[in-house]
Design a protein around this motif. Structure first.
Motif, PDB file in Angstrom:
ATOM      1  N   LEU A  20      38.218  49.838  38.020  1.00 58.12           N
ATOM      2  CA  LEU A  20      38.573  49.129  39.247  1.00 58.12           C
ATOM      3  C   LEU A  20      40.087  49.157  39.437  1.00 58.12           C
ATOM      4  N   SER A  21      40.489  49.201  40.708  1.00 55.86           N
ATOM      5  CA  SER A  21      41.905  49.157  41.054  1.00 55.86           C
ATOM      6  C   SER A  21      42.157  48.009  42.010  1.00 55.86           C
ATOM      7  N   CYS A  22      43.355  47.460  41.931  1.00 58.78           N
ATOM      8  CA  CYS A  22      43.762  46.376  42.824  1.00 58.78           C
ATOM      9  C   CYS A  22      45.208  46.640  43.233  1.00 58.78           C
ATOM     10  N   VAL A  23      45.400  46.947  44.514  1.00 60.67           N
ATOM     11  CA  VAL A  23      46.745  47.198  45.022  1.00 60.67           C
ATOM     12  C   VAL A  23      47.296  45.914  45.616  1.00 60.67           C
ATOM     13  N   ALA A  24      48.471  45.537  45.158  1.00 57.45           N
ATOM     14  CA  ALA A  24      49.120  44.307  45.598  1.00 57.45           C
ATOM     15  C   ALA A  24      50.239  44.631  46.582  1.00 57.45           C
ATOM     16  N   SER A  25      50.249  43.941  47.712  1.00 55.98           N
ATOM     17  CA  SER A  25      51.336  44.094  48.675  1.00 55.98           C
ATOM     18  C   SER A  25      52.125  42.797  48.763  1.00 55.98           C
ATOM     19  N   GLY A  26      53.377  42.917  49.178  1.00 50.83           N
ATOM     20  CA  GLY A  26      54.243  41.751  49.231  1.00 50.83           C
ATOM     21  C   GLY A  26      55.179  41.741  48.036  1.00 50.83           C
ATOM     22  N   PRO A  27      56.093  40.773  47.984  1.00 52.70           N
ATOM     23  CA  PRO A  27      57.077  40.724  46.896  1.00 52.70           C
ATOM     24  C   PRO A  27      56.405  40.616  45.535  1.00 52.70           C
ATOM     25  N   ALA A  28      56.995  41.279  44.550  1.00 55.59           N
ATOM     26  CA  ALA A  28      56.413  41.291  43.205  1.00 55.59           C
ATOM     27  C   ALA A  28      56.282  39.888  42.629  1.00 55.59           C
ATOM     28  N   TYR A  29      57.231  39.000  42.938  1.00 58.32           N
ATOM     29  CA  TYR A  29      57.187  37.661  42.356  1.00 58.32           C
ATOM     30  C   TYR A  29      56.004  36.849  42.873  1.00 58.32           C
ATOM     31  N   ARG A  30      55.405  37.260  43.980  1.00 56.80           N
ATOM     32  CA  ARG A  30      54.207  36.581  44.488  1.00 56.80           C
ATOM     33  C   ARG A  30      52.966  36.931  43.671  1.00 56.80           C
ATOM     34  N   HIS A  31      53.109  37.924  42.807  1.00 53.41           N
ATOM     35  CA  HIS A  31      51.985  38.345  41.958  1.00 53.41           C
ATOM     36  C   HIS A  31      52.369  38.251  40.488  1.00 53.41           C
ATOM     37  N   ASN A  32      53.097  37.203  40.123  1.00 50.78           N
ATOM     38  CA  ASN A  32      53.535  37.054  38.739  1.00 50.78           C
ATOM     39  C   ASN A  32      52.362  36.949  37.780  1.00 50.78           C
ATOM     40  N   GLN A  33      51.327  36.273  38.174  1.00 48.85           N
ATOM     41  CA  GLN A  33      50.111  36.194  37.372  1.00 48.85           C
ATOM     42  C   GLN A  33      49.003  36.920  38.116  1.00 48.85           C
ATOM     43  N   MET A  34      48.340  37.810  37.433  1.00 50.36           N
ATOM     44  CA  MET A  34      47.252  38.572  38.055  1.00 50.36           C
ATOM     45  C   MET A  34      46.035  38.568  37.148  1.00 50.36           C
ATOM     46  N   GLY A  35      44.877  38.577  37.774  1.00 48.75           N
ATOM     47  CA  GLY A  35      43.661  38.539  36.983  1.00 48.75           C
ATOM     48  C   GLY A  35      42.476  39.140  37.713  1.00 48.75           C
ATOM     49  N   TRP A  36      41.432  39.392  36.956  1.00 49.37           N
ATOM     50  CA  TRP A  36      40.150  39.852  37.476  1.00 49.37           C
ATOM     51  C   TRP A  36      39.103  38.763  37.239  1.00 49.37           C
ATOM     52  N   PHE A  37      38.301  38.526  38.251  1.00 47.69           N
ATOM     53  CA  PHE A  37      37.190  37.585  38.163  1.00 47.69           C
ATOM     54  C   PHE A  37      35.925  38.308  38.612  1.00 47.69           C
ATOM     55  N   ARG A  38      34.783  37.741  38.262  1.00 49.60           N
ATOM     56  CA  ARG A  38      33.516  38.286  38.754  1.00 49.60           C
ATOM     57  C   ARG A  38      32.579  37.136  39.066  1.00 49.60           C
ATOM     58  N   GLN A  39      31.653  37.430  39.965  1.00 49.67           N
ATOM     59  CA  GLN A  39      30.684  36.415  40.367  1.00 49.67           C
ATOM     60  C   GLN A  39      29.355  37.075  40.686  1.00 49.67           C
ATOM     61  N   SER A  40      28.292  36.489  40.131  1.00 47.97           N
ATOM     62  CA  SER A  40      26.934  36.931  40.418  1.00 47.97           C
ATOM     63  C   SER A  40      26.265  35.875  41.277  1.00 47.97           C
ATOM     64  N   PRO A  41      25.220  36.249  42.027  1.00 48.30           N
ATOM     65  CA  PRO A  41      24.527  35.272  42.874  1.00 48.30           C
ATOM     66  C   PRO A  41      24.041  34.078  42.064  1.00 48.30           C
ATOM     67  N   GLY A  42      24.354  32.898  42.545  1.00 49.03           N
ATOM     68  CA  GLY A  42      23.900  31.682  41.895  1.00 49.03           C
ATOM     69  C   GLY A  42      24.747  31.246  40.719  1.00 49.03           C
ATOM     70  N   LYS A  43      25.793  31.998  40.420  1.00 41.80           N
ATOM     71  CA  LYS A  43      26.653  31.657  39.286  1.00 41.80           C
ATOM     72  C   LYS A  43      28.076  31.370  39.759  1.00 41.80           C
ATOM     73  N   GLU A  44      28.803  30.655  38.928  1.00 39.65           N
ATOM     74  CA  GLU A  44      30.193  30.362  39.238  1.00 39.65           C
ATOM     75  C   GLU A  44      31.058  31.599  38.994  1.00 39.65           C
ATOM     76  N   ARG A  45      32.204  31.611  39.675  1.00 48.22           N
ATOM     77  CA  ARG A  45      33.140  32.706  39.473  1.00 48.22           C
ATOM     78  C   ARG A  45      33.688  32.637  38.050  1.00 48.22           C
ATOM     79  N   GLU A  46      33.676  33.772  37.361  1.00 49.39           N
ATOM     80  CA  GLU A  46      34.017  33.843  35.943  1.00 49.39           C
ATOM     81  C   GLU A  46      35.260  34.702  35.743  1.00 49.39           C
ATOM     82  N   ALA A  47      36.183  34.187  34.947  1.00 46.65           N
ATOM     83  CA  ALA A  47      37.382  34.972  34.632  1.00 46.65           C
ATOM     84  C   ALA A  47      37.030  36.089  33.664  1.00 46.65           C
TER      85      ALA A  47
END
Length: 125
Positions: A20-47
Motif C-alpha cells: 500500500l502507498s499513501c501520498v501526503a500533500s501539504g507541509p511536512a510538519y502536518r504529517h509528523n506522525q503517520m500511521g496505517w489503520f484497518r477496519q472490517s465490517p462490524g469492527k472498530e478501526r484497528e491500528a
C-alpha cells in the motif's frame, strides 16, 4: 491543502503480498506522525503500524509484526505498508492517517486529524 491518498489495495490469496502507498500533500510538519489503520465490517478501526517523522522507530500491532513493514520516502512524501504472508483476517479497508503532533498512544485513532479515503484489501483462504 493537507491531504492523504492511498492506493495499492486489491484481492490476494492467503500467503500473498501487497504494498500500500499513501501520498501526503501539504507541509511536512502536518504529517509528523503517520500511521496505517484497518477496519472490517462490524469492527472498530484497528491500528496496524505507525512512525514519527523525526524518529527511526516504527511501531506495529502484535498481529502484523514480522509480516508487515511500514516505511517512508521523504523525497516523494509517501508512506508505504508492505504486507507479506497475508491472512484472511487481514481483510479490511486500510486507511492512512497523520497528525502534526506525536501522541503518546499511536494506536488511538483520535490521535490523528487527517485521514485518507481508504483502500480495500481482501485476502481469500
Amino acid at each position: 491543502q493537507v491531504e492523504l491518498v492511498e492506493s495499492g489495495g486489491g484481492s490476494v490469496q492467503a500467503g500473498g503480498s501487497l504494498r500500500l502507498s499513501c501520498v501526503a500533500s501539504g507541509p511536512a510538519y502536518r504529517h509528523n506522525q503517520m500511521g496505517w489503520f484497518r477496519q472490517s465490517p462490524g469492527k472498530e478501526r484497528e491500528a496496524v503500524a505507525a512512525f514519527y517523522r523525526l524518529s527511526p522507530t516504527n511501531y506495529y500491532a502484535d498481529s502484523v509484526k514480522g509480516r508487515f513493514t511500514i516505511s517512508r520516502d521523504s523525497a516523494k512524501n509517501t508512506m508505504y505498508l508492505e504486507m507479506n504472508r497475508l491472512k484472511p483476517e487481514d481483510t479490511g479497508m486500510y486507511y492512512c492517517a497523520s497528525d502534526q503532533r506525536f501522541g503518546p498512544n499511536w494506536r488511538n485513532p483520535g490521535t490523528y486529524s487527517t485521514w485518507g479515503q481508504g483502500t480495500q484489501v481482501t485476502v481469500s483462504s
